[in-house]
Design a protein around this motif. Sequence first.
Motif, mmCIF file in Angstrom:
data_model
loop_
_atom_site.group_PDB
_atom_site.id
_atom_site.type_symbol
_atom_site.label_atom_id
_atom_site.label_comp_id
_atom_site.label_asym_id
_atom_site.label_seq_id
_atom_site.Cartn_x
_atom_site.Cartn_y
_atom_site.Cartn_z
ATOM 1 N N GLY A 700 0.800 -1.211 0.000
ATOM 2 C CA GLY A 700 0.000 0.000 0.000
ATOM 3 C C GLY A 700 0.832 1.259 0.000
ATOM 4 O O GLY A 700 0.384 2.304 -0.490
ATOM 5 N N ALA A 701 2.033 1.184 0.553
ATOM 6 C CA ALA A 701 2.934 2.344 0.586
ATOM 7 C C ALA A 701 4.199 2.105 -0.222
ATOM 8 O O ALA A 701 4.833 3.046 -0.685
ATOM 9 C CB ALA A 701 3.301 2.680 2.028
ATOM 10 N N HIS A 702 4.573 0.842 -0.386
ATOM 11 C CA HIS A 702 5.809 0.510 -1.094
ATOM 12 C C HIS A 702 5.511 -0.561 -2.132
ATOM 13 O O HIS A 702 4.628 -1.418 -1.934
ATOM 14 C CB HIS A 702 6.881 -0.006 -0.119
ATOM 15 C CG HIS A 702 7.052 0.850 1.105
ATOM 16 N ND1 HIS A 702 6.512 0.523 2.333
ATOM 17 C CD2 HIS A 702 7.705 2.029 1.272
ATOM 18 C CE1 HIS A 702 6.825 1.458 3.213
ATOM 19 N NE2 HIS A 702 7.548 2.398 2.595
ATOM 20 N N HIS A 703 6.294 -0.507 -3.226
ATOM 21 C CA HIS A 703 6.232 -1.528 -4.265
ATOM 22 C C HIS A 703 7.618 -2.145 -4.421
ATOM 23 O O HIS A 703 8.584 -1.421 -4.695
ATOM 24 C CB HIS A 703 5.782 -0.931 -5.605
ATOM 25 C CG HIS A 703 4.347 -0.503 -5.606
ATOM 26 N ND1 HIS A 703 3.933 0.709 -5.111
ATOM 27 C CD2 HIS A 703 3.232 -1.136 -6.047
ATOM 28 C CE1 HIS A 703 2.620 0.822 -5.233
ATOM 29 N NE2 HIS A 703 2.175 -0.282 -5.815
ATOM 30 N N LEU A 704 7.679 -3.444 -4.206
ATOM 31 C CA LEU A 704 8.958 -4.149 -4.308
ATOM 32 C C LEU A 704 8.850 -5.222 -5.377
ATOM 33 O O LEU A 704 7.938 -6.055 -5.351
ATOM 34 C CB LEU A 704 9.309 -4.783 -2.957
ATOM 35 C CG LEU A 704 10.574 -5.654 -2.925
ATOM 36 C CD1 LEU A 704 11.819 -4.822 -3.217
ATOM 37 C CD2 LEU A 704 10.695 -6.363 -1.580
ATOM 38 N N LEU A 747 14.828 -7.803 3.628
ATOM 39 C CA LEU A 747 14.829 -6.802 2.562
ATOM 40 C C LEU A 747 14.219 -5.489 3.042
ATOM 41 O O LEU A 747 14.710 -4.395 2.728
ATOM 42 C CB LEU A 747 14.064 -7.330 1.348
ATOM 43 C CG LEU A 747 14.757 -8.454 0.549
ATOM 44 C CD1 LEU A 747 13.836 -8.967 -0.555
ATOM 45 C CD2 LEU A 747 16.073 -7.946 -0.055
ATOM 46 N N TYR A 748 13.144 -5.565 3.803
ATOM 47 C CA TYR A 748 12.530 -4.352 4.338
ATOM 48 C C TYR A 748 13.529 -3.608 5.226
ATOM 49 O O TYR A 748 13.641 -2.376 5.183
ATOM 50 C CB TYR A 748 11.267 -4.695 5.123
ATOM 51 C CG TYR A 748 9.989 -4.543 4.326
ATOM 52 C CD1 TYR A 748 9.033 -3.609 4.682
ATOM 53 C CD2 TYR A 748 9.756 -5.336 3.199
ATOM 54 C CE1 TYR A 748 7.851 -3.481 3.948
ATOM 55 C CE2 TYR A 748 8.598 -5.215 2.464
ATOM 56 C CZ TYR A 748 7.635 -4.283 2.842
ATOM 57 O OH TYR A 748 6.472 -4.132 2.110
ATOM 58 N N THR A 749 14.250 -4.372 6.040
ATOM 59 C CA THR A 749 15.238 -3.741 6.923
ATOM 60 C C THR A 749 16.363 -3.123 6.108
ATOM 61 O O THR A 749 16.831 -1.999 6.385
ATOM 62 C CB THR A 749 15.800 -4.787 7.903
ATOM 63 O OG1 THR A 749 14.723 -5.324 8.665
ATOM 64 C CG2 THR A 749 16.824 -4.161 8.833
ATOM 65 N N GLN A 750 16.850 -3.842 5.078
ATOM 66 C CA GLN A 750 17.946 -3.354 4.236
ATOM 67 C C GLN A 750 17.544 -2.073 3.497
ATOM 68 O O GLN A 750 18.332 -1.136 3.385
ATOM 69 C CB GLN A 750 18.344 -4.440 3.243
ATOM 70 C CG GLN A 750 19.517 -4.052 2.344
ATOM 71 C CD GLN A 750 19.856 -5.165 1.366
ATOM 72 O OE1 GLN A 750 19.305 -6.256 1.435
ATOM 73 N NE2 GLN A 750 20.788 -4.885 0.463
ATOM 74 N N TRP A 753 12.552 0.305 5.100
ATOM 75 C CA TRP A 753 11.111 0.462 5.168
ATOM 76 C C TRP A 753 10.591 -0.022 6.519
ATOM 77 O O TRP A 753 11.164 -0.925 7.144
ATOM 78 C CB TRP A 753 10.416 -0.348 4.068
ATOM 79 C CG TRP A 753 10.636 0.185 2.683
ATOM 80 C CD1 TRP A 753 11.123 1.404 2.333
ATOM 81 C CD2 TRP A 753 10.379 -0.526 1.466
ATOM 82 N NE1 TRP A 753 11.183 1.535 0.981
ATOM 83 C CE2 TRP A 753 10.722 0.361 0.391
ATOM 84 C CE3 TRP A 753 9.898 -1.778 1.140
ATOM 85 C CZ2 TRP A 753 10.609 0.012 -0.941
ATOM 86 C CZ3 TRP A 753 9.760 -2.131 -0.187
ATOM 87 C CH2 TRP A 753 10.114 -1.253 -1.218
ATOM 88 N N THR A 754 9.499 0.537 6.954
ATOM 89 C CA THR A 754 8.790 0.050 8.135
ATOM 90 C C THR A 754 7.565 -0.741 7.688
ATOM 91 O O THR A 754 7.001 -0.480 6.623
ATOM 92 C CB THR A 754 8.346 1.213 9.038
ATOM 93 O OG1 THR A 754 7.484 2.073 8.277
ATOM 94 C CG2 THR A 754 9.547 1.990 9.547
ATOM 95 N N LEU A 755 7.183 -1.680 8.513
ATOM 96 C CA LEU A 755 6.020 -2.495 8.170
ATOM 97 C C LEU A 755 4.751 -1.666 8.293
ATOM 98 O O LEU A 755 4.637 -0.801 9.160
ATOM 99 C CB LEU A 755 5.924 -3.709 9.105
ATOM 100 C CG LEU A 755 7.056 -4.731 9.014
ATOM 101 C CD1 LEU A 755 6.835 -5.839 10.040
ATOM 102 C CD2 LEU A 755 7.140 -5.317 7.619
ATOM 103 N N MET A 814 -0.605 -5.911 18.381
ATOM 104 C CA MET A 814 -1.365 -5.123 19.359
ATOM 105 C C MET A 814 -0.520 -3.980 19.916
ATOM 106 O O MET A 814 -1.034 -2.897 20.212
ATOM 107 C CB MET A 814 -1.867 -6.042 20.480
ATOM 108 C CG MET A 814 -2.906 -7.068 20.023
ATOM 109 S SD MET A 814 -3.402 -8.193 21.342
ATOM 110 C CE MET A 814 -4.212 -7.051 22.457
ATOM 111 N N LEU A 815 0.794 -4.211 20.033
ATOM 112 C CA LEU A 815 1.666 -3.139 20.512
ATOM 113 C C LEU A 815 1.819 -2.049 19.458
ATOM 114 O O LEU A 815 1.942 -0.870 19.770
ATOM 115 C CB LEU A 815 3.043 -3.715 20.875
ATOM 116 C CG LEU A 815 3.065 -4.652 22.094
ATOM 117 C CD1 LEU A 815 4.460 -5.235 22.278
ATOM 118 C CD2 LEU A 815 2.647 -3.904 23.360
ATOM 119 N N ILE A 816 1.810 -2.469 18.174
ATOM 120 C CA ILE A 816 1.919 -1.478 17.102
ATOM 121 C C ILE A 816 0.663 -0.625 17.040
ATOM 122 O O ILE A 816 0.710 0.601 16.881
ATOM 123 C CB ILE A 816 2.165 -2.187 15.751
ATOM 124 C CG1 ILE A 816 3.532 -2.879 15.770
ATOM 125 C CG2 ILE A 816 2.092 -1.192 14.598
ATOM 126 C CD1 ILE A 816 3.775 -3.740 14.560
#
Length: 825
Positions: A700-704, A747-750, A753-755, A814-816
């Motif tokens: 929704g925010a990123h395209h990989l 890959l997200y970390t590299q 990007w945030t989830l 739930m914490l997020i």
Amino acid sequence: MRPDENLTPHPPLRNHSEGELNTPLREDGEVLGVRFFERIGLLGAAFISFDTAILAWRQGPVFVYPLSALLSLAAWIVGIAASILALNTPFHRRWSWLMLVSMIGFGCTFALVNVQDAAPLTLPRADNEMIGRYALAALKSGQNPYSWNFSDMVRVFGNVGDERTPLLDGSYQNRLTYPALSVVLLWLFDRIGLGEARTIDLIFYIALISLIFVGTPDRFRPVILLPLAALKMLTPLALSGVQDVVWSALLVAMLLNWRRPILRAVLFGLAISFRQQPWFIAPFLLIALWHAPGTARDRLRRAAIFLAISGGLFVLINLPFALNDWEGWRLGAFEPAYAAFNVYSFGFGALSTTGIAPFPRTFYTIIQLSLLGGAIYLYARHPRAIGHLIWLVPPLFFWLYYRGLPNYWLFWIPPLLAAIVLPRGTDGRGLPRPYPMPIVVGTRPAASAIYPAASVTSVIIVALILIGDLGLAAHYLSLPPAITLTYAPPLLTVNYAQIGQLDVRVGNHSGRLFKPRFAVQWEPNNQALPWTILNGPESLAPGESAVYTISANEVPTKAIPIKQAAQVVVSDADGDYERRALATILPDTTPSRVDFDQIDNADFRYWPLDWDVPQSWLLQPTAYVEAHTTFDSSAPQAALTLTLDNPTLDRPPADDPHELTPIRLTQTITFPARFSIWVNPSEVMTEPLHEAYGVEIDDGAHHLWIVFGGALHTIDHLAIDASAYTVVYLPAPLDTWSLQPIDLAGLYTQIGWTLPNPSPRLRYGVHYQAIQVRLSLIGTSNTRIESIWHFGAIVSDPATADFDRMIGAALDQMLITPTARPPGK
């Protein structure tokens, strides 16, 4: 004096007086035993009443019929009362009749629920119930029921037809297949307005359990019905329209009236005129009559009277039908002996039903006849040693049958119970007394007086029978398969939950022409129902093989639930049971069926019938590119082929991936931290991209884009374009299948990007919060008018169904989003 008059039976139990509540214990413990049985019987009555209450509430449509709710409440009250009586002292022994009342109540409630639930295409009806009702109509109109074909019964009764009896040639049993009393009894009850098979079942069910209860000595009466209650299938089968309860009740009545020569012969004559099963106890009854005390003349007279009355009654009932149409009556009354039914058994025949051992029908027939012949010989030689064990022979005979249905042997249990509880040592004219023999008070008989030593001849004969049966089994196990059967995906589905069509390959390795017919059986233990051949040769010559397309023909009850194991059965249309093969279809145990968060149909195994896209996937073409998918049967593992056709391609290659418009095969899933995919790239992925083959992740925010290509990149390569797609290049050998792991979380970390935040998700009717992304298989080309891309199965994280992992992920979510609430709250 008769030979057995010197044997004194057990002292009779002292009956309670009318107002007596309890009796002090005697030293011999007899009253203690009686009270114990009464308490067990009351507890059994309580449990049966509770079962009745649950049945009325859960299966009775209480919103439509409040009577079901009232019955449930009444059964709860009876069950509670019986429990209190069982646990309290004192109580009157007549309360033990609650056991009979509770069994009758359960049967009546079950019958009532069947009536309330009856509707077209819902209430299952056995074929003999429908044929019997059809035959009654024929009889009332002056026709001979044995002359009619009743294939139209499914339409007439609005039935789904899944409880009919299939034949090997793909047809179904369609004639009256029992002696004539079955339809004559329907006609008699119809005269008083009760001409329904299930009504007659209920009447004889009540008669059966009442006869056993009343005919049992006082000591054992409170518990005699517990074995029948423990047989959970007995009551549903007795009241399902199959009508085996009728002959079972007649045999019980015969046993309880064994001292009356005329009545016992009449009852047995009625039993053998109703069904074929009682025929197999006849030799043992004649042997019992012969060995009863008396002269040779007395023995001949007893046997002759029994045989003349019972046989004469059989002839009297069946003769009018046989004279009118001898061939029709013969084919109907003796069909179980010659008809080519499909293999289906709840007994020993399950070895062939499931494919554990490829025994043909001939094998089961031989061991049945060896059992029957050996038992007749042993009983004739040693009647006192065997006694009432003869009542075990018929149920064992039908348990060994290649089509050993439960009702064939289950209804022998009531006569067996009746034989066990017959009064001991009182019958000098009938069956030998059951063993152990009644004892003289204060003495103990020698074992040799009870069980005479078996003769050497008997031992040899039994040993030869066993050796012969084992040798026959070894012979069939050593034979190579005459027919082979395999299936191959895709499995075409209907309603997204059932397999309705598939392709199978059949090989004929026998020396004769083979005419295949197909049926499918699925768990839990359903019989094989015929499927239709849509494509394939009519027959196979020796050594030939062919692919057949078979279908459930849009009949939902024949289709295979994808969550259950199934077997495709190929049989010989000519009735040769030695030419038969099975192919097992394993249930869908992919992670998506275990874990809500996994990819559905990740191996493209299931394809909706008449669709060209795998189940649970959505094909997203573009306006100017034609695309279609097919299952790739040539791949070493499950795979699909995406074919693209772009006839309007007349411009130069694109300078960046932003101008590439891929074709997507997509589904929305929860964020997969890690997964792998089988790929087979046919082109090198360039930089910038002129063709794209791989996986797209859209949160929704990123395209990989994760693209796979051969020799250009020997290591992982990352190209980031903030205005377009982020592309990850992964090396994969060209034109070769390889399994490529993808660490999506890494890959997200590299990339940095945030989830995304969790969002509402609906899966199998369950609403929950999850981090979701859209996963797509992509293929596109700006250089070729036609391009072909191959995608293999997606392998999910092996931590599937790890409850600790899933609970931890839910807590992290739930914490997020601590304010997240379930939908609708």
